[in-house]
Design a protein around this motif. Structure first.
Motif, short mmCIF file in Angstrom:
data_model
loop_
_atom_site.label_atom_id
_atom_site.label_comp_id
_atom_site.label_asym_id
_atom_site.label_seq_id
_atom_site.Cartn_x
_atom_site.Cartn_y
_atom_site.Cartn_z
N ARG A 237 -18.12 -32.74 -102.11
CA ARG A 237 -19.49 -32.41 -102.50
C ARG A 237 -19.52 -31.65 -103.82
O ARG A 237 -20.35 -31.93 -104.69
CB ARG A 237 -20.17 -31.55 -101.41
N LEU A 238 -18.62 -30.71 -103.97
CA LEU A 238 -18.60 -29.90 -105.19
C LEU A 238 -18.16 -30.72 -106.40
O LEU A 238 -18.74 -30.60 -107.49
CB LEU A 238 -17.66 -28.71 -105.00
N ALA A 239 -17.14 -31.53 -106.23
CA ALA A 239 -16.59 -32.32 -107.34
C ALA A 239 -17.52 -33.44 -107.77
O ALA A 239 -17.52 -33.87 -108.92
CB ALA A 239 -15.22 -32.87 -106.99
N MET A 240 -18.29 -33.99 -106.82
CA MET A 240 -19.39 -34.93 -107.07
C MET A 240 -19.00 -36.36 -107.42
O MET A 240 -19.86 -37.13 -107.80
CB MET A 240 -20.28 -34.42 -108.21
N CYS A 241 -17.76 -36.74 -107.32
CA CYS A 241 -17.37 -38.08 -107.79
C CYS A 241 -16.68 -38.91 -106.72
O CYS A 241 -15.67 -39.57 -106.98
CB CYS A 241 -16.50 -37.96 -109.03
N GLY A 242 -17.20 -38.87 -105.52
CA GLY A 242 -16.67 -39.71 -104.46
C GLY A 242 -15.83 -38.95 -103.45
O GLY A 242 -15.47 -37.79 -103.65
N ASP A 243 -15.51 -39.63 -102.36
CA ASP A 243 -14.73 -39.04 -101.28
C ASP A 243 -13.25 -39.21 -101.56
O ASP A 243 -12.60 -40.13 -101.05
CB ASP A 243 -15.11 -39.68 -99.94
N LYS A 244 -12.71 -38.32 -102.35
CA LYS A 244 -11.31 -38.41 -102.76
C LYS A 244 -10.40 -37.53 -101.91
O LYS A 244 -9.20 -37.75 -101.84
CB LYS A 244 -11.18 -38.05 -104.24
N ASP A 245 -10.96 -36.49 -101.30
CA ASP A 245 -10.21 -35.69 -100.34
C ASP A 245 -10.60 -36.17 -98.94
O ASP A 245 -11.77 -36.49 -98.70
CB ASP A 245 -10.53 -34.21 -100.50
N GLU A 246 -9.63 -36.21 -98.05
CA GLU A 246 -9.87 -36.78 -96.72
C GLU A 246 -9.23 -35.93 -95.63
O GLU A 246 -8.33 -35.13 -95.89
CB GLU A 246 -9.29 -38.20 -96.65
N GLY A 247 -9.73 -36.15 -94.42
CA GLY A 247 -9.15 -35.48 -93.26
C GLY A 247 -7.86 -36.17 -92.84
O GLY A 247 -7.33 -37.03 -93.54
N LEU A 248 -7.40 -35.80 -91.65
CA LEU A 248 -6.11 -36.29 -91.17
C LEU A 248 -6.22 -37.55 -90.33
O LEU A 248 -5.21 -38.13 -89.92
CB LEU A 248 -5.42 -35.19 -90.36
N THR A 249 -7.44 -37.98 -90.07
CA THR A 249 -7.67 -39.20 -89.29
C THR A 249 -8.77 -40.02 -89.95
O THR A 249 -9.78 -39.46 -90.39
CB THR A 249 -8.10 -38.88 -87.84
N LEU A 250 -8.57 -41.31 -90.06
CA LEU A 250 -9.58 -42.21 -90.61
C LEU A 250 -10.03 -43.19 -89.55
O LEU A 250 -9.24 -43.61 -88.70
CB LEU A 250 -9.02 -42.98 -91.81
N GLN A 251 -11.31 -43.56 -89.61
CA GLN A 251 -11.87 -44.51 -88.65
C GLN A 251 -11.96 -45.89 -89.30
O GLN A 251 -12.51 -46.04 -90.38
CB GLN A 251 -13.25 -44.05 -88.19
N PHE A 252 -11.38 -46.88 -88.63
CA PHE A 252 -11.44 -48.27 -89.08
C PHE A 252 -12.10 -49.11 -87.99
O PHE A 252 -12.31 -48.64 -86.88
CB PHE A 252 -10.03 -48.81 -89.37
N GLU A 253 -12.39 -50.35 -88.36
CA GLU A 253 -13.02 -51.22 -87.39
C GLU A 253 -12.14 -51.48 -86.17
O GLU A 253 -12.62 -51.81 -85.09
CB GLU A 253 -13.42 -52.55 -88.04
N PHE A 254 -10.83 -51.33 -86.34
CA PHE A 254 -9.91 -51.58 -85.24
C PHE A 254 -9.47 -50.29 -84.56
O PHE A 254 -8.57 -50.28 -83.73
CB PHE A 254 -8.67 -52.36 -85.74
N GLY A 255 -10.10 -49.17 -84.93
CA GLY A 255 -9.77 -47.91 -84.28
C GLY A 255 -9.36 -46.84 -85.28
O GLY A 255 -9.36 -47.07 -86.50
#
Length: 312
Positions: A237-255
């Motif tokens: 949010r602060l950097a304003m240029c996309g979701d470049k930092d991420e958490g430790l789990t990602l959600q995909f269509e297969f889980g």
């Protein structure tokens, strides 16, 4: 004349044959807020010194209780003593890792300044790593005004890990972003070496986050994985240029899938510009309005251009 005409015809055919097939699309051009600040190789590397100062100071303080002004006073170059330098409550193994990161980064700083006279010996910026400043960032990430008891980042390893990783991540993203614009063997080798070291440290820290993802942040009702996710959202949010930092789990269509090392959809490392980095470190979302971890702003020629040209 005939031979000249033949040569011209051959040249045209050669250029057509080897015309790049990959066209630059309008969508490939970053929006104004996300465009890099143009600078020489020395200037681009010089800006990275701000990040190395922050990393060195933070890890030295939490592991040893003393900053660069004590460990390597010649590297401060007239800069002020940091605010809030304190020893953290750490187990011996974690303390050893963090101390190594701190000393390693001091050596990086020394190497940078010794590489070329074109890289100015900029003063260490005013760094604020006080409990209060870091607490306010945690509260902003969680979307709360307060916690009971007040959050103390120096209380233990779990409390420290998210901030530690974020600082190193921003340095890695910036170095990765400037790499294509570094010219000259000496500068390229320097950037590559620093990036390799920072990336290694980032991998160690993300591994620690992953191993402790489900550990509760005592005495609160959230775990470390939640704090990592919320912290990443705050930086984005602060950097304003996309979701470049991420958490430790990602959600995909297969889980769901683990996400120890964040990458772009094309499996390349994420990058950030100097402006994005400053928006996050200042905590203001504005690269011309200092605050947060660098209350007086960054130093060096790129930082000066950002202020002079009002590149918020």
């Amino acid at each position: 004349m005939a031979s000249r005409s033949c040569f011209c015809a051959f040249l045209v055919l050669f250029l057509v044959a080897f015309e790049p097939t990959c066209k630059v699309k309008a969508t490939d051009i970053p929006p104004p807020l996300c465009r890099r600040v143009v600078g020489s190789s020395a200037e681009l590397i010089e800006f990275a010194v701000n990040l190395e100062y922050l990393i060195a100071e933070f890890f030295l303080c939490i592991s040893r209780g003393e900053g660069i002004n004590i460990i390597a006073p010649d590297l401060v170059h007239g800069g002020p003593i940091s605010i809030g330098c304190a020893t953290a409550n750490l187990d011996s193994a974690t303390r050893a890792i963090f101390e190594e990161f701190g000393i390693q980064t001091v050596r990086i700083l020394r190497t940078i300044f010794q590489t070329s006279s074109l890289i100015r010996e900029i003063p260490m910026p005013q760094i604020n790593i006080s409990v209060e400043t870091l607490r306010s960032l945690v509260y902003a990430a969680l979307g709360v005004n307060n916690l009971t008891p007040p959050y103390n980042i120096y209380a233990n390893k779990i409390n420290l890990l998210t901030a530690s990783t974020t600082f190193v991540s921003l340095a890695q993203q910036y170095l990765r972003g400037i790499s294509p614009y570094i010219v000259g063997d000496e500068f390229q080798q320097l950037t590559s070496s620093v990036l390799s070291t920072v990336s290694g440290n980032f991998g160690v820290l993300r591994g620690e986050l992953f191993r402790n993802e489900n550990v509760t942040v005592v005495p609160y009702n959230f775990n470390l994985g939640t704090l990592v996710e919320r912290g990443a959202q705050l930086v984005n949010r602060l950097a304003m240029c996309g979701d470049k930092d991420e958490g430790l789990t990602l959600q995909f269509e297969f889980g769901n899938a683990t996400n120890i090392i964040p990458f772009t959809p094309n499996f390349t490392a994420q990058t950030r510009t100097a402006r994005e980095v400053l928006r996050a470190l200042y905590g203001t979302g504005d690269a011309t309005r200092p605050g947060g971890l660098l209350p007086r702003g960054a130093t060096g020629r790129i930082a000066e251009k950002i202020v002079t040209l009002k590149l918020n």
